[in-house]
Write an enzyme that holds these catalytic residues in place. Structure first.
Site, PDB file in Angstrom:
ATOM      1  N   HIS A 576       0.837  -1.199   0.000  1.00  0.00           N
ATOM      2  CA  HIS A 576       0.000   0.000   0.000  1.00  0.00           C
ATOM      3  C   HIS A 576       0.874   1.251   0.000  1.00  0.00           C
ATOM      4  CE1 HIS A 576      -3.482   2.569   1.328  1.00  0.00           C
ATOM      5  NE2 HIS A 576      -2.464   3.301   1.770  1.00  0.00           N
ATOM      6  N   GLU A 577       1.869   1.270   0.874  1.00  0.00           N
ATOM      7  CA  GLU A 577       2.720   2.463   0.976  1.00  0.00           C
ATOM      8  C   GLU A 577       3.496   2.699  -0.312  1.00  0.00           C
ATOM      9  OE1 GLU A 577       2.171   4.495   3.177  1.00  0.00           O
ATOM     10  OE2 GLU A 577       0.965   3.141   4.382  1.00  0.00           O
ATOM     11  N   HIS A 580       1.735   4.391  -3.122  1.00  0.00           N
ATOM     12  CA  HIS A 580       1.609   5.852  -3.140  1.00  0.00           C
ATOM     13  C   HIS A 580       2.650   6.452  -4.069  1.00  0.00           C
ATOM     14  CE1 HIS A 580      -1.448   6.698  -0.220  1.00  0.00           C
ATOM     15  NE2 HIS A 580      -0.885   5.926   0.696  1.00  0.00           N
TER      16      HIS A 580
END
Ligand SMILES: *[C@@H]1O[C@H](CO)[C@@H](O)[C@H](O)[C@H]1NC(C)=O
Ligand SMILES: *[C@@H]1O[C@H](CO)[C@@H](O)[C@H](O)[C@H]1NC(C)=O
Ligand SMILES: *[C@@H]1O[C@H](CO)[C@@H](O)[C@H](O)[C@H]1NC(C)=O
Ligand SMILES: *[C@@H]1O[C@H](CO)[C@@H](O)[C@H](O)[C@H]1NC(C)=O
Ligand SMILES: *[C@@H]1O[C@H](CO)[C@@H](O)[C@H](O)[C@H]1NC(C)=O
Length: 843
Positions: A576-577, A580
């Protein structure tokens, strides 16, 4: 006239909720701001578009095609407005689409939020986004010298404030209503978290602390003077710093801080035609910043009550702080107001190119490493066991392997060694794509932080056996397996680098690498990955500055159980990170990190990460998945619902965004990820499922075998190879989602992102999945007639779901024509330009 603006703290609010009763220590709430005006004229359209064949003779040069298109669109606009093609524009090798990013200037001053992205393939514009300023150009000198601030937005603001208040009321009502639910403490704290960070809301502006403006000598305009920028940045910092005592001190002794700020000129540039010099400087010693603040003068667009848009002169600041990295626009005129602010740092799912000096070797330059890790596909320690995995780097994405980089690009090497032109081999978690290390101190230093050393045999086999302890000993217990957790973070992050590379997140599109192998793009920007970061608990975050500056990933421990759970070990959170970084660099071009700042765009920035993490962990046997369930120690994870095809398990639709509690980017992102999940299952139903999302290794000559992964290579009439198409539904949707990011405009809405994915399918497959994609989107309310009225700067508005599909998709007997023919036009936008998506068929 006042209302309340809530900065996007959803993540922090959730984080706070995970504190066990009675242990409120040790939890940091990251303060973050993200808002800006919604530009009423911004649009994204998918084509193709041609101006009466006039492009034909320039078919070979996509930049010339784009240039003519921009000129055509801007033909009636004042000659004081000029444009230039940004040098981060690029041609996607895989699809052949050239993504052209265009910058607008008025009187030679950049209009910072005017973005045009023009996507060109085979001499034809296939789609474009456009938020260029179309109004009368103001005389910038008059803005400089007559910058008396006018409150032109008063009544518009009042309406916004009222909406905000009523949303807050609704929210509190919903809390009362749900008071039996176990979710309440969490949500209530969420509200409290919000209300402690209220700002005076004034339409598109947030007032900076008033006290400063009231001090004699502080409020005056300082045309062309650095001190004007220094005053503005001080006021911004007083509003933005999470440190209240610093904020108070700035307001108590502004001149002391002002005197300390020094400026270093970056460049002076000439105002076109008007002869002014506009400043671009670095401001040093800005309180609360950890690096000099990059500062330049710019214009931004501010919507007026009557629907018109005017230009306002601003200082644009890039402010790197401990926990935030802001790109802010603060009015040049005093009292200074924040017009827009984007935080390049995103929370978790929560609660100079070196000439191709280094050869591209065929083999890794040291023995391949092995790692004792939870293998790729095992989401977390509850889903499987660790085992020994090889350094299975991808030869295209990581030609040097994961543990080598040229000395020239090595932050640990002295300048003398950098000249050597040699490659450095490392035996630690230090390589060309990722620098992984502990950061117990929680601060910004990283170069010399601790990393495990695998020795000359490159064996990263470290103990992970956390024991149950008293709560106060849980942190020390977690530190005992730091070697294992850094190894895991390094392993997962490199695989994500290689995977996304193979789907098109490469050097020219802005990926994260120290050395770019002479393949273009800006380098010296590997991901700095902090394991067990001491700046917080129960969260994670990622900072994405523009291409050429390191991304920074901070992973935290979770004190949701003893032993503590370590976010580094939950692949979904790491993915998820890192996503970004992917979505921020691909949307609006590698050099613009300000395109996913707030509202629906910011929400999708969260949603893509959840979607990709969930897709990566999914298997042939369909299953629902929660997000962050292990780390958070909650069966349903950190979102409101698990991702599911079942409407009872996950009832989210587009309209859900109207509900109280859905202002924050994480809640918005959850809806987007759910929509994509449903869409992806449509493609899997049609094309099947491939067990590994990794495409086959390339041949030595760099060409990729189709194997079982891609459909057989096809060729265009002129013999040129067509883009390779992933055969299966899950690999295809990942490809379409990434290609869609490249096609969509800066600040995309859900509609724009949906249309970009459908356009990406048109490029890749000739549109063969048109109806599957629309059917998936429509299942969750994003059919062609879905709409939003009255968008507000934090992502508000009234939404209408549409569960229908374009007529062409309704059944085989329907005529093969759209409801509203949207024939290829000349690129004007004066006709039906809503988001009806009914621009089928194109070809
Ligand atoms: C890196 O490793 C390779 C292969 O083991 C070796 O040939 C090369 O000389 C090494 N480079 C340095 C700078 O030690
Ligand atoms: C991990 O290994 C243990 C013992 O070898 C086994 O009992 C357990 O089922 C495994 N866990 C998973 C999730 O496979
Ligand atoms: C981590 O690994 C190093 C070898 O790289 C070893 O010396 C050290 O003791 C290990 N640390 C812990 C906490 O196990
Ligand atoms: C959807 O989920 C609900 C609640 O878990 C369950 O009762 C229902 O049978 C499910 N529907 C389908 C079609 O699986
Ligand atoms: C690359 O190598 C493969 C396998 O050796 C071969 O089939 C293919 O034709 C080569 N392609 C080019 C462009 O040389």
């Amino acid at each position: 006239m006042r209302g309340l603006i809530i900065a996007s703290l959803a993540a922090a609010g959730l984080a706070a909720a995970f504190v066990n009763p009675g242990t409120s220590h040790q939890v940091s709430r990251r303060k973050t701001l993200g808002f800006g005006p919604m530009l009423p004229h911004a649009e994204y359209r998918t084509g193709p578009f041609d101006i009466a064949g006039s492009f034909l003779e320039s078919k070979d040069d996509p930049y010339e095609v784009a240039r003519r298109f921009v000129e055509h669109r801007m033909r009636d606009v004042s000659s004081k407005s000029t444009y230039s093609i940004r040098d981060d524009s690029y041609t996607d090798k895989a699809t052949g689409v050239t993504h052209v990013y265009v910058r607008q200037s008025v009187y030679g001053v950049e209009v910072a939020d005017a973005n045009m992205n023009v996507n060109v393939k085979d001499g034809v514009i296939i789609s474009y986004g456009d938020s260029f300023f179309r109004g009368a150009a103001p005389d910038v000198r008059s803005l400089l010298y007559d910058a008396s601030s006018t409150d032109v937005h008063a009544s518009h603001c009042e309406a916004l404030s009222e909406e905000m208040d009523s949303r807050l009321d609704d929210y509190e009502e919903s809390l009362a209503f749900e008071s039996e639910s176990s979710q309440v403490p969490l949500r209530k704290r969420n509200v409290l978290g919000h209300t402690s960070d209220l700002f005076e809301w004034n339409c598109a502006h947030v007032a900076t602390p008033y006290k400063l403006a009231a001090i004699a000598g502080f409020a005056s305009n300082d045309p062309n003077e650095v001190s004007g920028a220094a005053k503005a940045v001080l006021q911004f910092m007083a509003a933005a710093t999470p440190d209240t005592s610093l904020s108070e001190d700035i307001q108590a002794r502004p001149f002391a801080y002002l005197d300390a700020i020094q400026s270093m000129p970056e460049s002076h540039f000439q105002g076109a035609g008007a002869g002014e010099n506009y400043l671009a400087v670095h401001l040093e010693n800005v309180p609360g910043a950890v690096a000099p603040v990059k500062t330049r003068m710019a214009l931004v667009q501010v919507p007026q009550e009557d629907g018109e848009v005017s230009l306002e002169l601003v200082w644009k600041f890039d402010v790197e702080m401990e926990d935030n990295w802001y790109e802010a626009a603060v009015t040049f005129a005093s009292p200074h107001r924040i017009v827009s602010v984007v935080d390049w740092a995103s929370d978790s799912p929560m609660p100079a190119p070196v000439e191709a000096r280094a050869p591209v070797p065929k083999e890794p330059v040291h023995p391949a490493a092995t790692y004792n890790v939870f293998p790729w596909g095992i989401n977390d320690p509850e889903s499987g066991n660790r085992s020994i995995q090889k350094e299975n780097f991808d030869g295209l994405a990581s030609p040097l392997g994961w543990h080598a980089l040229p000395y020239a690009n090595d932050p640990q090497s002295s300048s003398a060694v950098k000249q050597s032109g040699k490659v450095r081999n490392t035996t630690t978690t230090w390589g060309n794509n990722v620098f992984a290390h502990e950061n117990w101190e929680g601060r910004n230093s990283w170069v010399h932080n601790y990393r495990p050393d695998a020795g000359p045999e490159m064996v990263f086999d470290f103990k992970y056996a956390p024991k149950e302890t008293e709560r106060e000993d849980a942190l020390e217990e977690a530190k005992k397996y730091i070697n294992a957790t850094i190894t895991q973070l390094f392993y997962t992050s490199n695989l994500v680098h290689d995977l996304y590379y193979r789907y098109g997140f490469d050097e020219v599109s802005g990926n994260f690498q120290q050395y770019n192998f002479g393949r273009g793009g800006k380098e010296n920007d590997a991901v700095i990955a902090n394991a067990q970061d001491g700046s917080g608990y129960n969260n994670a975050n990622f900072m994405t500055p523009p291409d050429g500056q390191n991304g920074r990933c901070r992973m935290y421990l979770w004190n949701t159980a003893t032993p503590y759970r370590d976010g580094d070990l939950e692949a979904g959170i790491v993915i998820h990170e890192l996503s970004h970084g992917l979505s921020t660099r691909l949307t609006g071009g590698p050099a613009n990190s300000g395109c996913l700042g707030w509202g629906e765009a910011g929400g999708m920035g969260e949603g893509w990460g959840d979607f990709l993490a969930t897709t990566i962990r999914s298997t042939k046997e369909y299953s629902d998945f929660p997000m962050g369930a292990w780390a958070a120690n909650r069966v349903n994870g950190i979102r409101n619902y698990p991702y599911s095809l079942n409407n009872t398990v996950n009832p989210s639709t587009y309209k859900t965004l109207d509900k109280p509690g859905y202002w924050g980017v994480h809640a918005i992102g959850e809806v987007w990820a759910q929509v994509l999940w449903v869409v992806s299952q449509r493609l899997i139903a049609k094309h099947g499922f491939v067990d590994s999302l990794f495409p086959p290794a390339p041949f030595e000559n760099g060409t990729v075998p189709a194997g079982e992964f891609y459909r057989p290579q096809e060729f265009a009439a002129d013999g040129a190879p067509k883009p390779l198409v992933p055969k299966h539904g899950n690999s295809l949707i990942v490809q379409l989602v990434l290609n869609g990011m490249k096609l969509q405009p800066c600040n995309p809405s859900f509609f724009d992102a949906r249309d970009a994915i459908i356009a990406a399918d048109e490029v890749l497959t000739g549109g063969e999945n048109y109806c599957e994609l629309w059917t998936g989107f429509a299942e969750r309310g994003l059919g062609p007639d879905a709409r939003v009225d009255g968008r507000t700067p934090w992502g508000g508005g009234i939404r209408t779901d549409d569960f229908s599909v374009p007529r062409v998709c309704k059944g085989a007997n329907e005529p093969d024509v759209p409801d509203v023919p949207d024939t290829p036009d000349d690129g004007d936008d004066d006709d039906d330009d809503d988001d009806d998506g009914d621009n089928w068929p194109w070809n």
